[in-house]
Write a protein that holds these residues in place. Structure first.
Motif, PDB file in Angstrom:
ATOM      1  N   LEU A  52      -2.041   6.591  22.413  1.00 57.99           N
ATOM      2  CA  LEU A  52      -0.838   5.747  22.312  1.00 57.99           C
ATOM      3  C   LEU A  52      -0.192   5.727  20.931  1.00 57.99           C
ATOM      4  O   LEU A  52       1.019   5.658  20.813  1.00 57.99           O
ATOM      5  CB  LEU A  52      -1.170   4.298  22.699  1.00 57.99           C
ATOM      6  CG  LEU A  52      -1.345   3.993  24.179  1.00 57.99           C
ATOM      7  CD1 LEU A  52      -1.555   2.498  24.382  1.00 57.99           C
ATOM      8  CD2 LEU A  52      -0.142   4.479  24.993  1.00 57.99           C
ATOM      9  N   LEU A 110      -2.229  -4.046  18.413  1.00 54.20           N
ATOM     10  CA  LEU A 110      -2.722  -3.661  19.733  1.00 54.20           C
ATOM     11  C   LEU A 110      -4.133  -4.178  19.965  1.00 54.20           C
ATOM     12  O   LEU A 110      -4.960  -4.156  19.059  1.00 54.20           O
ATOM     13  CB  LEU A 110      -2.784  -2.132  19.883  1.00 54.20           C
ATOM     14  CG  LEU A 110      -1.491  -1.329  19.800  1.00 54.20           C
ATOM     15  CD1 LEU A 110      -1.336  -0.756  18.403  1.00 54.20           C
ATOM     16  CD2 LEU A 110      -1.517  -0.194  20.815  1.00 54.20           C
ATOM     17  N   ILE A 145       0.823  -5.576  21.748  1.00 53.20           N
ATOM     18  CA  ILE A 145       0.592  -4.797  22.971  1.00 53.20           C
ATOM     19  C   ILE A 145      -0.854  -4.999  23.405  1.00 53.20           C
ATOM     20  O   ILE A 145      -1.772  -4.805  22.611  1.00 53.20           O
ATOM     21  CB  ILE A 145       0.872  -3.297  22.729  1.00 53.20           C
ATOM     22  CG1 ILE A 145       2.347  -3.105  22.377  1.00 53.20           C
ATOM     23  CG2 ILE A 145       0.490  -2.469  23.954  1.00 53.20           C
ATOM     24  CD1 ILE A 145       2.689  -1.694  21.945  1.00 53.20           C
ATOM     25  N   VAL A 183       3.739  -7.306  25.213  1.00 50.90           N
ATOM     26  CA  VAL A 183       3.719  -6.370  26.338  1.00 50.90           C
ATOM     27  C   VAL A 183       2.287  -6.219  26.806  1.00 50.90           C
ATOM     28  O   VAL A 183       1.393  -6.029  25.978  1.00 50.90           O
ATOM     29  CB  VAL A 183       4.227  -4.965  25.912  1.00 50.90           C
ATOM     30  CG1 VAL A 183       4.255  -4.026  27.118  1.00 50.90           C
ATOM     31  CG2 VAL A 183       5.598  -5.041  25.263  1.00 50.90           C
ATOM     32  N   VAL A 185      -0.120  -3.804  29.240  1.00 51.85           N
ATOM     33  CA  VAL A 185      -0.186  -2.569  30.005  1.00 51.85           C
ATOM     34  C   VAL A 185      -1.399  -2.706  30.915  1.00 51.85           C
ATOM     35  O   VAL A 185      -2.537  -2.740  30.443  1.00 51.85           O
ATOM     36  CB  VAL A 185      -0.345  -1.349  29.082  1.00 51.85           C
ATOM     37  CG1 VAL A 185      -0.446  -0.076  29.907  1.00 51.85           C
ATOM     38  CG2 VAL A 185       0.810  -1.255  28.094  1.00 51.85           C
ATOM     39  N   LEU A 206       3.717  -3.765  32.121  1.00 49.55           N
ATOM     40  CA  LEU A 206       3.787  -2.383  32.585  1.00 49.55           C
ATOM     41  C   LEU A 206       2.486  -2.072  33.316  1.00 49.55           C
ATOM     42  O   LEU A 206       1.417  -2.498  32.882  1.00 49.55           O
ATOM     43  CB  LEU A 206       3.919  -1.422  31.397  1.00 49.55           C
ATOM     44  CG  LEU A 206       5.293  -1.237  30.740  1.00 49.55           C
ATOM     45  CD1 LEU A 206       5.917  -2.542  30.325  1.00 49.55           C
ATOM     46  CD2 LEU A 206       5.205  -0.289  29.556  1.00 49.55           C
ATOM     47  N   LEU A 254       3.822   6.820  28.905  1.00 52.03           N
ATOM     48  CA  LEU A 254       3.541   5.465  28.430  1.00 52.03           C
ATOM     49  C   LEU A 254       3.911   5.275  26.960  1.00 52.03           C
ATOM     50  O   LEU A 254       4.545   4.288  26.577  1.00 52.03           O
ATOM     51  CB  LEU A 254       2.055   5.165  28.658  1.00 52.03           C
ATOM     52  CG  LEU A 254       1.601   3.730  28.478  1.00 52.03           C
ATOM     53  CD1 LEU A 254       2.442   2.769  29.298  1.00 52.03           C
ATOM     54  CD2 LEU A 254       0.132   3.594  28.871  1.00 52.03           C
ATOM     55  N   ARG A 255       3.527   6.233  26.140  1.00 53.84           N
ATOM     56  CA  ARG A 255       3.792   6.124  24.708  1.00 53.84           C
ATOM     57  C   ARG A 255       5.307   6.038  24.439  1.00 53.84           C
ATOM     58  O   ARG A 255       5.767   5.172  23.702  1.00 53.84           O
ATOM     59  CB  ARG A 255       3.197   7.341  24.017  1.00 53.84           C
ATOM     60  CG  ARG A 255       3.178   7.268  22.542  1.00 53.84           C
ATOM     61  CD  ARG A 255       2.355   8.443  21.974  1.00 53.84           C
ATOM     62  NE  ARG A 255       2.486   8.467  20.533  1.00 53.84           N
ATOM     63  CZ  ARG A 255       3.521   8.996  19.915  1.00 53.84           C
ATOM     64  NH1 ARG A 255       4.482   9.566  20.604  1.00 53.84           N
ATOM     65  NH2 ARG A 255       3.597   8.956  18.597  1.00 53.84           N
ATOM     66  N   ARG A 257       7.676   5.154  26.498  1.00 56.28           N
ATOM     67  CA  ARG A 257       8.238   3.937  27.067  1.00 56.28           C
ATOM     68  C   ARG A 257       7.988   2.749  26.143  1.00 56.28           C
ATOM     69  O   ARG A 257       8.881   1.942  25.879  1.00 56.28           O
ATOM     70  CB  ARG A 257       7.603   3.715  28.440  1.00 56.28           C
ATOM     71  CG  ARG A 257       8.390   2.913  29.443  1.00 56.28           C
ATOM     72  CD  ARG A 257       9.855   3.087  29.339  1.00 56.28           C
ATOM     73  NE  ARG A 257      10.428   4.249  29.996  1.00 56.28           N
ATOM     74  CZ  ARG A 257      10.728   4.337  31.275  1.00 56.28           C
ATOM     75  NH1 ARG A 257      10.503   3.339  32.073  1.00 56.28           N
ATOM     76  NH2 ARG A 257      11.274   5.408  31.771  1.00 56.28           N
ATOM     77  N   LEU A 258       6.763   2.668  25.625  1.00 56.54           N
ATOM     78  CA  LEU A 258       6.440   1.581  24.690  1.00 56.54           C
ATOM     79  C   LEU A 258       7.294   1.699  23.431  1.00 56.54           C
ATOM     80  O   LEU A 258       7.820   0.698  22.928  1.00 56.54           O
ATOM     81  CB  LEU A 258       4.945   1.617  24.323  1.00 56.54           C
ATOM     82  CG  LEU A 258       3.984   1.120  25.408  1.00 56.54           C
ATOM     83  CD1 LEU A 258       2.540   1.399  25.005  1.00 56.54           C
ATOM     84  CD2 LEU A 258       4.183  -0.373  25.671  1.00 56.54           C
ATOM     85  N   LEU A 262       9.697  -1.226  22.011  1.00 57.47           N
ATOM     86  CA  LEU A 262       9.494  -1.769  20.667  1.00 57.47           C
ATOM     87  C   LEU A 262      10.768  -1.625  19.834  1.00 57.47           C
ATOM     88  O   LEU A 262      11.142  -2.521  19.075  1.00 57.47           O
ATOM     89  CB  LEU A 262       8.334  -1.040  19.963  1.00 57.47           C
ATOM     90  CG  LEU A 262       6.931  -1.233  20.555  1.00 57.47           C
ATOM     91  CD1 LEU A 262       5.914  -0.389  19.794  1.00 57.47           C
ATOM     92  CD2 LEU A 262       6.511  -2.689  20.536  1.00 57.47           C
TER      93      LEU A 262
END
Ligand SMILES: [Zn+2]
Length: 589
Positions: A52, A110, A145, A183, A185, A206, A254-255, A257-258, A262
């Protein structure tokens, strides 16, 4: 295979989805997603973090806490023995790994759970580590996250583990109050106390493709109900359909989208401390001056689009109201998704009301308008019968209004302006809509919009049907496409009630004063966005260009206005209707 079994085990693994024998290195190169069937294999926290975050950006937070065995718990093994075994097999101190890093250049804190460690269970240490990560996010003013993978609370710590649901939730509440994005996940599996707290009470949820999430596990539900469970129960796609998650994301996306989310959250921040723009005082004046119901011609002759609207098309000034109604309903008329494609960039759709539904008649999400991040929410119709049916003809359910409400509030927290695109015959008049509180859902949106502390710009793009339209149209500026209509009731409905029969709809349309010029004169609408000849559906690209110009011209001045003043002016705007004109002007001071 000729290799010995032990050796083969290390080099190859069998896919749980399709039973293919996969070369391990190939599987890892594919982010542990089966190249044959797309099955997303579970990841440990270290590998998840590696996938990520930007290389070299990760700074792990301390993971050692005082040993906790608050209950001296023993089942067939003492709890400390289970902890030692989990540490030995995973190389982790606990079931979560926390740190700060950048993702696509955007800083974040995170916390990533690891299901291999006692089923990712939430004990005091895990709760404490996640809470500290949230507090670090608050100190650093960065988003949080959470990547969840958990069977639920840790039984070996009894009610103290239950309390962690509240501990972490209040840390998330502090971030919410501070306007910092949170967020979660969801990865497979996320259940019990984790699902019922920080996995789902974040701003955005997500779900990784194939992940399952629920409060009770399928085995328990089957036992309790004695019923077979539907296909795909509690899977990511099921959760999306039932309004529980904003989106389902493939691991490889995923990366990115995050990073996009952000970036949007970060862009919203400066809105609270506006940078000086040119002529802010004049913009304030214009905004305040726009409040009284003055005919557009008197409004300082302002034409931000720079077109000659009245000259375009076949003399629109005298176009009959009933013709306008039919134009507004034309199946070729651009829809919200068309405008999201043509007027905006980088739309990230957010789904669901978090209560049980995702209404297809309302679409919403974060997009960019000329490089600025905005929250766009609009009714969605369609161009074909199949589209229209799938979207319920743009008639929102209570779930749709609640999705819109959720996104409005999120926008305000993040400091993003809201742009709404209104095109609905009205709110869904069905039985289930009534059962689910349609009236209250609309009412709550209207109330929330009156005090939403962020710029709100509404555009009536097609049909502005009654309360369903107003649920998205209490705004600082209300624009209207030239051949759109906006009315308290459909002409047919009005004719059926006040005339002998529905055939009087054309007369009703004229009587209702539902066209853009009429509503501009009444002060309901601030500005008309001219359509190309003969109407929007003839030249969607040109319509999009004009709408974009009008949106920018109206939005930029609003960005300079402090939120408290925006709300005050918005209240004045909606205070004056129906009052004697002189009184309205006095009230606007
Ligand atoms: Zn497979």
């Amino acid at each position: 295979m000729t290799a010995p079994a032990g050796h083969a085990e290390q080099l190859w693994s069998r896919c749980a989805g399709c039973a293919s024998l996969l070369y391990r290195k190939r599987l890892r190169r594919n982010l542990d997603v089966c190249p044959e069937c797309g099955e997303h294999t579970r990841l440990g926290a270290p590998e998840r973090l590696r996938q990520l975050v930007d290389p070299g950006s990760l700074r792990l937070l301390p993971d050692r806490l005082p040993e906790a065995d608050p209950l001296d718990f023993v089942d067939v093994l003492p709890y400390p023995h289970r902890l030692s075994a989990a540490r030995a097999s995973t190389g982790l101190a606990e079931a979560v790994l926390c740190g700060t890093a950048t993702i696509g250049g955007q800083p974040a804190a995170l916390a990533v759970m690891d299901f291999r460690f006692l089923g990712g269970s939430l004990g005091c240490a895990v709760g404490e580590l996640i809470t500290r990560t949230a507090e670090r996010a608050l100190d650093d003013r960065v988003p949080l996250i959470l990547v969840t993978a958990s069977g639920g609370a840790r039984m070996q710590e009894g009610a103290l583990s239950l309390m962690q649901m509240a501990t972490v939730s209040q840390a998330i509440a502090a971030l919410r109050e501070a306007g910092l994005l949170t967020v979660s996940v969801l990865t497979d599996p996320t259940y019990g106390g984790v699902a019922a707290s920080f996995a789902t009470n974040t701003d955005l949820v997500l779900a990784e493709s194939g992940a399952r999430m629920g409060f009770a596990g399928p085995r328990v539900i089957r036992q309790v109900t004695g019923r077979a469970l539907p296909e795909g129960f509690q899977t990511a796609d099921f959760l999306l359909r039932h309004g529980q998650v904003d989106m389902v994301v493939q691991r490889r996306s995923l990366r990115g989208r995050l990073a996009a989310l952000l970036a949007a959250a970060r862009a919203g921040r400066p809105a609270r401390a506006p940078v000086p723009r040119q002529e802010p005082a004049r913009h304030h004046e214009r905004l305040a001056g726009a409040a009284p119901p003055v005919p557009p011609a008197e409004a300082d002759g302002h034409r931000p689009v720079g077109e000659r609207p009245a000259d375009d098309g076949p003399t629109p000034a005298v176009r009959d109201a009933w013709d306008t109604v039919r134009t507004a309903r034309h199946p070729g008329r651009p829809t919200t998704l068309d405008y999201l494609d043509s007027v905006f960039d980088g739309f990230v759709e957010l789904h669901g009301d978090r209560l049980g539904g995702d209404c297809p008649a309302i679409v919403g999400g974060i997009a960019r308008l000329a490089g600025r991040h905005v929250m766009v929410i609009g009714h969605q119709k369609g161009h074909t019968t199949a589209d229209l049916v799938a979207r319920n003809f743009g008639m929102a359910s209570p779930a749709g209004h609640r999705k819109a409400l959720r996104l409005m509030r999120l926008a305000a927290r993040l400091g993003l302006p809201v742009v709404t695109l209104v095109d609905t015959p009205g709110a869904d008049p069905g039985i289930s809509a009534e059962e689910q509180g349609q009236a209250a859902a609309i009412a709550e949106n209207i109330l929330t919009l009156t005090v939403l502390p962020t710029p709100v710009l509404a555009v009536i793009t097609g049909e502005g049907g009654s309360g369903g339209a107003l649920a998205l149209a209490v705004a600082d500026r209300v624009l209207m496409l030239q051949h759109a209509v906006y009315s308290v009731i459909s002409p047919e409905g009005c004719a059926a009630i006040l005339w002998p029969d529905r055939s009087a709809a054309p007369q009703a349309a004229r009587a209702l004063r539902l066209t853009a010029p009429d509503l501009c004169r009444l002060g309901v609408v601030d500005e008309i966005v001219p359509e190309p000849a003969t109407a929007a559906h003839d030249d969607p690209a040109e319509t999009a260009r004009r709408l974009r110009a009008a949106l920018l011209a109206n939005l930029l001045p609003l960005l300079d206005v402090p939120p408290a003043m925006l709300v005050r002016l918005r209240r004045q705007r909606f205070r004056r209707f129906g009052a004697p004109r002189a009184g309205a002007r006095a009230g606007a001071r």
